[in-house]
Design an enzyme around this catalytic site. Structure first.
Site, short mmCIF file in Angstrom:
data_model
loop_
_atom_site.label_atom_id
_atom_site.label_comp_id
_atom_site.label_asym_id
_atom_site.label_seq_id
_atom_site.Cartn_x
_atom_site.Cartn_y
_atom_site.Cartn_z
N ASP A 135 26.69 -23.31 27.56
CA ASP A 135 27.66 -24.39 27.44
C ASP A 135 27.22 -25.28 26.27
OD1 ASP A 135 25.65 -26.01 28.30
OD2 ASP A 135 26.52 -26.43 30.26
N ASP B 182 31.73 -19.46 36.11
CA ASP B 182 30.33 -19.76 36.36
C ASP B 182 30.29 -20.80 37.44
OD1 ASP B 182 29.14 -22.62 35.32
OD2 ASP B 182 31.03 -22.09 34.35
#
Lengths: 377, 377
Positions: A93, A268
């Protein structure tokens, strides 16, 4: 290094689709669940055990890794794959979400965000360019643009401001990513909270910029599931069919099933490992709380049908004992069991989509979750 | 179930010897190190990973297991082997040591000991007969007599009283064990603190009773290593050569090396797992503290020569990171690495004894420990 980033849809069934993402570190079968390896480890689970559950890709957190051990140190050590002994694909991320949720004294301006580390109070700065640079030196196969995510419920003005800032940062991220090694991908993040018009504006502007994949961020941040699903039904049709779609930070097995039904390819979530550490198992019969005294004398495994050895080779009585005794092995086994169940669910969805029976699969799976887990009479 | 308990010495080299113990759950190569599985788990390490380090046998704690999950519950669940998914040999202690060190409000009388659980304050009683009964229903391949262990330094009168009580309990334990399923063994425990005359009296009386194995208890309880070794040099020659000798609760790699040199065959200790949880690794270059900042940028594995994958596949920088970040995987990897090193040391000692070069092995091993671990210049 095996292939440049690419995505192929192999089958569709309604809005649901199955396919494969090629990455420099191997293929990722979709719909895919990415275990979260926040601090360069999927908590409590050896990388070979993560792989054995069926994971093709894990997620790493830029925020945590830039603070400790540090991005440049990690780069000198050969990058994140080598560091955590995970030779398969990694998505990182951008750090934006954690800056908002973990860092202290954060200050956003048009150029980026300055914040203090939650570890030692040291001052740091993330810009779209720096977030791309960090992810590049970490060696991420898939990097994410820096964005600003607003926790719901929120004022429309605040959601709109964050969405426009995220759009500007998407453009800068894309430019910065032009210098990245070939074969890797950068995904954009659709924002806009629970506001359909803002979501549409965000999605269309990002699609115009042409990214290799599109994430939907700012969901599963406090809103009801129905709101999240409405947003997906609205946003997904705006995204190009030939690019992967990633719903960030989601979710429960039911969230994932519902999102796959609406065309999402990637997920996720920390739930399998976090809940595993707290004695909660995900199973085909729904969640099972191993702390419950009903398991104390139960010699049955958690799930005799599981492909995961941890779910077959240990009795509920043993898992209950480990959890009650606060033994590390309880967290290890339940995290593994939960990751195994998530991957088994993803594989079953891929098969159902390929066979054109996803709706039936979703119905029977949901019915079994609802029937729940029972102890012998 | 494969064989009845038996012991064969295959080679001797000075006082050191290598051999094999047959048990109903497979052979145990000696000198043997038994990882400690206090609460039916070797802390943080999957049973197959414990096995992969080379362990033939683990130790279970009667005190902990009788309190939680309870001996009779464990029996109904199929015994300790099935419960903890460890199909190999198990030795259980008698609970005496933990009653003295962990329980509250304990009261010893000639018949046994009454104590309160450190978990919930509930009242329990152990007698020699009950300790044997518990170990029998747990299914231990090797059971230990109930004894009283005195922490050193102690008054001679107290040591003598405890030694005589332990002798009386040995006799009662032996009688109680006559009802145990065939093939299992009961070991006696030599007591007598650091007093040679009391040690001799204890050893000779126990040998007269004829046990299948002899433990030396009440050492490594606060005295210097030299005192422990003197006691071994005195006691071991009094024990029959054809029976295994077990030094309880010992120790560091050097303790074990020195004790093997003096004729000990079996060991158990929490050090590899406890120190592993605290960031300390045992290696062929001596102990290495992974918390130390010198490892932060070190891409080398902890020990490239190790037979243990965990010691080869992860950099010191990564282990340092996990320890600093308090990640569970750090404890898992370092516990595994330490158990691997202990088993590698035992295997190397067995080979050295068989080859008649134990003294050389001991010297070179000690020299390498002393040289210590170095970071690159």
């Amino acid at each position: 290094m095996t292939a440049a980033f690419a995505f192929a849809v192999h089958a569709t069934d309604g809005a649901a689709r199955s396919g494969e993402i090629a990455t420099p570190h191997g293929p990722v079968r979709t719909p895919a669940f990415m275990p979260v390896g926040t601090q360069a480890t999927v908590k409590g689970v050896l990388p070979e055990a993560v792989r054995a559950t069926g994971a093709d890709i894990v997620l790493g957190n830029t925020y945590h890794l830039m603070l400790r051990p540090g991005a440049e140190r990690l780069a000198r050590l050969g990058g994140l794959h080598a560091f955590m002994n995970w030779p398969h694909a990694i998505l990182t991320d951008s750090g934006g979400f954690q800056v908002m949720s973990l860092a202290t004294l954060r200050k956003i301006d048009a150029d980026g965000v300055t914040f203090r580390s939650h570890l030692d109070g040291s001052s740091h700065r993330l810009t779209p360019e720096r977030a791309v640079e960090i992810q590049t030196v970490l060696g991420a196969d898939i990097a994410m643009q820096l964005d600003e995510c607003v926790r719901l419920p929120a004022e429309r003005d605040d959601i709109a401001r964050a969405m426009h800032l995220s759009l500007a940062w998407a453009e800068r991220s894309k430019r910065a990513f032009e210098g990245a090694p070939p074969g890797r991908a950068l995904f954009a993040i659709v924002q806009g909270g629970d506001d359909p018009a803002l979501r549409e504006q965000s999605a269309c502007a990002l699609v115009d910029m042409d990214f290799q994949g599109y994430a939907i961020g700012g969901l599963a941040v406090g809103e009801p599931q129905a709101v999240m699903l409405r947003m997906l039904e609205m946003v997904v049709p705006l995204l190009p069919a030939e690019r992967p779609r990633y719903l960030m930070g989601v979710g429960t097995p039911d969230d994932i099933l519902q999102a796959v039904a609406r065309g999402i390819d990637m997920f996720d979530c920390v739930l399998p490992t976090r809940n595993g550490r707290h004695g909660l198992a995900f199973t085909r019969s729904g969640p099972v709380n191993l702390k419950n005294a009903r398991h104390a004398d139960d010699p049955r495994p958690l799930d005799p049908e599981s492909v995961c050895a941890a779910a077959r080779d240990y009795s509920r009585a043993y898992l209950h004992h480990l959890v009650k005794a606060n033994e590390m092995l309880g967290a290890v086994l339940l995290s593994t069991i939960n990751l195994g169940y998530y991957q088994e669910l993803m594989a079953a969805m891929r098969n159902a989509i390929a066979a054109g029976r996803f709706a039936d699969f979703a119905e029977s799976t949901t019915a079994r979750w609802r029937a729940g887990d029972r102890s012998p009479a």
